[in-house]
Structures are given as C-alpha cells and as structure tokens.
Design a protein around this motif. Structure first.
Motif, PDB file in Angstrom:
ATOM      1  N   THR A 197       9.073  -2.989 -17.393  1.00 53.08           N
ATOM      2  CA  THR A 197       8.744  -2.866 -18.812  1.00 53.08           C
ATOM      3  C   THR A 197       7.345  -3.372 -19.123  1.00 53.08           C
ATOM      4  O   THR A 197       6.798  -3.070 -20.164  1.00 53.08           O
ATOM      5  CB  THR A 197       9.730  -3.654 -19.687  1.00 53.08           C
ATOM      6  N   LYS A 198       6.767  -4.203 -18.212  1.00 51.47           N
ATOM      7  CA  LYS A 198       5.451  -4.757 -18.465  1.00 51.47           C
ATOM      8  C   LYS A 198       4.821  -5.154 -17.142  1.00 51.47           C
ATOM      9  O   LYS A 198       5.485  -5.248 -16.121  1.00 51.47           O
ATOM     10  CB  LYS A 198       5.539  -5.990 -19.377  1.00 51.47           C
ATOM     11  N   GLN A 199       3.540  -5.382 -17.155  1.00 55.47           N
ATOM     12  CA  GLN A 199       2.839  -5.850 -15.972  1.00 55.47           C
ATOM     13  C   GLN A 199       3.018  -7.351 -15.825  1.00 55.47           C
ATOM     14  O   GLN A 199       2.820  -8.113 -16.771  1.00 55.47           O
ATOM     15  CB  GLN A 199       1.333  -5.524 -16.071  1.00 55.47           C
ATOM     16  N   VAL A 200       3.446  -7.784 -14.657  1.00 51.58           N
ATOM     17  CA  VAL A 200       3.578  -9.209 -14.355  1.00 51.58           C
ATOM     18  C   VAL A 200       2.769  -9.486 -13.103  1.00 51.58           C
ATOM     19  O   VAL A 200       3.022  -8.898 -12.056  1.00 51.58           O
ATOM     20  CB  VAL A 200       5.054  -9.602 -14.128  1.00 51.58           C
ATOM     21  N   THR A 201       1.774 -10.369 -13.205  1.00 50.38           N
ATOM     22  CA  THR A 201       0.933 -10.677 -12.045  1.00 50.38           C
ATOM     23  C   THR A 201       1.528 -11.833 -11.277  1.00 50.38           C
ATOM     24  O   THR A 201       2.393 -12.552 -11.757  1.00 50.38           O
ATOM     25  CB  THR A 201      -0.488 -11.064 -12.488  1.00 50.38           C
ATOM     26  N   GLN A 202       1.033 -12.044 -10.042  1.00 50.95           N
ATOM     27  CA  GLN A 202       1.527 -13.166  -9.241  1.00 50.95           C
ATOM     28  C   GLN A 202       1.192 -14.497  -9.913  1.00 50.95           C
ATOM     29  O   GLN A 202       1.928 -15.466  -9.799  1.00 50.95           O
ATOM     30  CB  GLN A 202       0.915 -13.119  -7.831  1.00 50.95           C
ATOM     31  N   THR A 247       0.821  -1.220   0.000  1.00 48.87           N
ATOM     32  CA  THR A 247       0.000   0.000   0.000  1.00 48.87           C
ATOM     33  C   THR A 247       0.852   1.266   0.000  1.00 48.87           C
ATOM     34  O   THR A 247       0.323   2.360   0.168  1.00 48.87           O
ATOM     35  CB  THR A 247      -0.932   0.009   1.227  1.00 48.87           C
ATOM     36  N   SER A 248       2.151   1.136  -0.191  1.00 51.55           N
ATOM     37  CA  SER A 248       3.060   2.284  -0.190  1.00 51.55           C
ATOM     38  C   SER A 248       3.618   2.511  -1.588  1.00 51.55           C
ATOM     39  O   SER A 248       3.551   1.636  -2.454  1.00 51.55           O
ATOM     40  CB  SER A 248       4.216   2.041   0.796  1.00 51.55           C
ATOM     41  N   THR A 249       4.172   3.689  -1.819  1.00 52.87           N
ATOM     42  CA  THR A 249       4.823   3.998  -3.083  1.00 52.87           C
ATOM     43  C   THR A 249       6.266   4.403  -2.815  1.00 52.87           C
ATOM     44  O   THR A 249       6.565   5.063  -1.815  1.00 52.87           O
ATOM     45  CB  THR A 249       4.105   5.142  -3.823  1.00 52.87           C
ATOM     46  N   TYR A 250       7.159   4.013  -3.739  1.00 51.54           N
ATOM     47  CA  TYR A 250       8.586   4.233  -3.545  1.00 51.54           C
ATOM     48  C   TYR A 250       9.220   4.766  -4.826  1.00 51.54           C
ATOM     49  O   TYR A 250       8.857   4.362  -5.928  1.00 51.54           O
ATOM     50  CB  TYR A 250       9.275   2.931  -3.144  1.00 51.54           C
ATOM     51  N   ASP A 251      10.207   5.661  -4.655  1.00 49.05           N
ATOM     52  CA  ASP A 251      11.032   6.110  -5.785  1.00 49.05           C
ATOM     53  C   ASP A 251      12.052   5.042  -6.154  1.00 49.05           C
ATOM     54  O   ASP A 251      12.406   4.871  -7.316  1.00 49.05           O
ATOM     55  CB  ASP A 251      11.836   7.375  -5.419  1.00 49.05           C
ATOM     56  N   ASP A 285       5.537   2.677 -12.441  1.00 47.77           N
ATOM     57  CA  ASP A 285       6.268   2.678 -13.712  1.00 47.77           C
ATOM     58  C   ASP A 285       7.582   3.450 -13.612  1.00 47.77           C
ATOM     59  O   ASP A 285       8.537   3.147 -14.335  1.00 47.77           O
ATOM     60  CB  ASP A 285       5.399   3.279 -14.821  1.00 47.77           C
ATOM     61  N   ASP A 286       7.639   4.452 -12.715  1.00 50.17           N
ATOM     62  CA  ASP A 286       8.846   5.270 -12.606  1.00 50.17           C
ATOM     63  C   ASP A 286       9.742   4.859 -11.428  1.00 50.17           C
ATOM     64  O   ASP A 286      10.768   5.490 -11.166  1.00 50.17           O
ATOM     65  CB  ASP A 286       8.504   6.751 -12.496  1.00 50.17           C
ATOM     66  N   THR A 287       9.371   3.804 -10.706  1.00 51.70           N
ATOM     67  CA  THR A 287      10.223   3.315  -9.618  1.00 51.70           C
ATOM     68  C   THR A 287      11.445   2.600 -10.198  1.00 51.70           C
ATOM     69  O   THR A 287      11.320   1.820 -11.135  1.00 51.70           O
ATOM     70  CB  THR A 287       9.453   2.328  -8.725  1.00 51.70           C
ATOM     71  N   LEU A 288      12.598   2.853  -9.617  1.00 54.38           N
ATOM     72  CA  LEU A 288      13.802   2.136 -10.014  1.00 54.38           C
ATOM     73  C   LEU A 288      14.111   1.054  -8.985  1.00 54.38           C
ATOM     74  O   LEU A 288      13.843   1.223  -7.797  1.00 54.38           O
ATOM     75  CB  LEU A 288      14.997   3.084 -10.136  1.00 54.38           C
ATOM     76  N   LEU A 289      14.674  -0.043  -9.467  1.00 57.00           N
ATOM     77  CA  LEU A 289      15.100  -1.146  -8.612  1.00 57.00           C
ATOM     78  C   LEU A 289      16.607  -1.309  -8.747  1.00 57.00           C
ATOM     79  O   LEU A 289      17.127  -1.417  -9.868  1.00 57.00           O
ATOM     80  CB  LEU A 289      14.398  -2.440  -9.026  1.00 57.00           C
ATOM     81  N   TYR A 290      17.291  -1.301  -7.602  1.00 56.42           N
ATOM     82  CA  TYR A 290      18.738  -1.544  -7.576  1.00 56.42           C
ATOM     83  C   TYR A 290      18.993  -2.939  -7.027  1.00 56.42           C
ATOM     84  O   TYR A 290      18.516  -3.292  -5.951  1.00 56.42           O
ATOM     85  CB  TYR A 290      19.438  -0.515  -6.689  1.00 56.42           C
ATOM     86  N   ILE A 291      19.749  -3.724  -7.790  1.00 54.91           N
ATOM     87  CA  ILE A 291      20.114  -5.089  -7.385  1.00 54.91           C
ATOM     88  C   ILE A 291      21.630  -5.163  -7.220  1.00 54.91           C
ATOM     89  O   ILE A 291      22.386  -4.668  -8.072  1.00 54.91           O
ATOM     90  CB  ILE A 291      19.676  -6.116  -8.450  1.00 54.91           C
TER      91      ILE A 291
END
Length: 305
Positions: free
Chosen positions: A296-301, A186-190, A217-223
C-alpha cells in the motif's frame, strides 16, 4: 501504543514491546525454553544441581533456561520474551533437520528421529495453500521466502519459474532455483510465498520489510502460519497459559497479523483461519492462518530499522 511502529520498535534481546503492534501493555508469566532450543541456539544445556555444587539457598534438581511468556492485551499476540540474535538464529537453523540437528533433538526429545522421517516428506497442506492462492492470482514467476530446499513450495515445475531464498542454504529440488538476497533484489515476481516462517523469527516486521522491498505494486504476498490451538476460541487468553517455548516463538491472532501487515505497508486482501488435518510440523495446531496481501505504500529499510 507506539504511533510510528515498526520504525520505533526496539530490537531488544528481551522484548518489552509487542512485536506485532508495538504496544507496551503486556502481561508476563514465567516459562521455560525447551532444552533442545536453549542448548542449540544459546549454548545453554540444562544442568543438574546436586550437593557437589555447594549451594545453600537453592534447592537441588534440574535447572532449565528460564524465560517469560508475554501476552499483548491490545492485539492478543502471545510470544516468547527472548528475541534471538542473528547468530543465535543461525545456530538454531543451520542444517535444519540434518544429522547434527536430529541427534541433539533426539537426545532431549526421544522419538524425534522417527518423527523426523515425516518432517522431511512433502507436506499435506500444499493443496490448501495452492487453492487459497489461486483464488487471487495465477502466478508464473514466484519467490518462496524461507522455502528450504523447495520440497514444500506450492508452485514448481510445469511452467512455474520458482526461486527459493532461505537462511539454511542447501541444494533445491528440481523445478526450483536457490537464490541469494542480491539475486532476489534484482528479480521481479508475480507472487512471493512465505509459509511457516514468521512464527520462528524474532522480529517479523523486519522479515516483512525485506520482502516488501522485493515486491512490485502488483506483486502479491501469501503468508501462512500456524493458528495455534491455544489461540483459538479462548476468550480468557493470558500469558499464564503458555509455560514452555520451542522453535515457534510467536503465536499469532488474526488481529496481530492485521496490525503487523498494516504497519509494514501492506493491504490485506484476504485472511482466514483454516482447519487442517494433523501435521507433524505444526505440533498441536489444528488450524492455519492464511493471508494474501499487497503493497500500500513505500517502506524503506531505514523505516524498518
């Protein structure tokens, strides 16, 4: 090659597919699971087979947990064939680096108690992590996925709003807030940070699928994962070169990560192998793999499971 990977990937206890690209073209060689891990995760301590066992065709000696090293010839991923269940992962990582964990590991690995003093101090890699991320974004609302107590999260305090989600629920350090999966949803992250998690988990695509659902769509993920010494500069990599496994059950190549990110609905913005100074957390690794990706696309569970 499995065309609809990762949704078609079998979540097997003993893997028969590459968990990064879905290929079944795997080399296999015998190995052992180190006794600390087999005891803590599986409840299988090593056993001394002596004359009292009365075995006629099995030599006497120490018996360890046998496993296999698998090597994907398609994406160069190297991994343990045992894929731990949720219960086994809980047993292995509950109370991570705590007293019970430390005592059992000291029993099997004398000297670990002293080494653990270093493992529970801030990592020297944090500045490398921050510098890489800041090339791509200046975040303010951050989730650290698998961040433990938050000691080694790269952004906390000083104007950063940082949440920590981890399987090992413990109080988090000042400047951070521990959150549940429900709160995350329920939260949003940059920015979402996932450091030194994917080398531990049985099915990295499942972890990435859960993270994907938490991103805008604009959230970045760092791995960030270790670039294990065995994986660097070896044109003749094979399963036979890895004879023992510990907590790091996945050894990644850049190709394996690129396959994994693409299959899980991510576009790679940047990925590199970065040299590091010696770090007790990374054993023999002298490099880390760093990547920044976005959706890049929607992926559901349903797609992931």
């Amino acid at each position: 090659m499995i065309n609809d990977f990762p949704s078609s990937l079998q979540r097997e206890h003993i893997a028969t597919q590459c968990v990064c690209c879905g290929s079944t073209a795997l080399q296999k060689s015998p190995a052992i699971l180190m006794p600390f891990v087999s005891h803590r995760a599986l409840g299988w301590p090593p056993a001394v087979i002596d004359a009292e066992w009365g075995l006629q065709t099995i030599p006497q000696g120490m018996a360890y947990c046998v496993c296999n090293t698998l090597h994907c010839v398609r994406c160069e991923f190297l991994f343990l064939d045992i894929r731990f269940s949720d219960r086994e992962m809980q047993q292995l990582y509950d109370g991570y680096y705590g007293e019970e964990y430390e005592a059992l590991r000291e029993h099997y690995e004398p000297g670990f108690r002293e080494r653990n003093k270093t493992l529970t101090t801030p990592s020297e890699l944090i500045e490398l992590t921050r510098d890489f991320i800041l090339q791509h974004t200046a975040p303010t609302r951050i989730l650290d996925w698998g961040g433990g107590d938050g000691m080694n999260t790269p952004f906390k305090g000083q104007g950063y709003d940082t949440d920590i989600f981890d399987i090992d629920k413990k109080p988090t350090v000042p400047g951070t807030r521990g959150v549940s999966k429900k709160e995350v949803s329920t939260s949003t992250y940059d920015l979402i940070v996932c450091r030194h998690v994917l080398e531990h988990v049985p099915y990295p695509s499942d972890a990435l699928g859960e993270i994907h659902q938490c991103m805008r769509d604009d959230t970045l993920l760092y791995i960030e994962v270790p670039h294990e010494a065995l994986m660097v500069g070896d044109d003749d990599l094979s399963s036979g070169k890895k004879r023992h496994w510990h907590e790091h059950i996945n050894f990644f190549s850049i190709e394996a990560l690129n396959n994994l990110f693409g299959a899980c609905g991510f576009k790679v913005l940047d990925i590199q192998s970065t040299p590091i100074v010696s770090d007790a957390r990374l054993s023999s690794a002298s490099r880390i793999l760093q990547a920044v990706v976005k959706k890049t696309k929607q992926v559901t569970q349903t797609d992931i499971r």
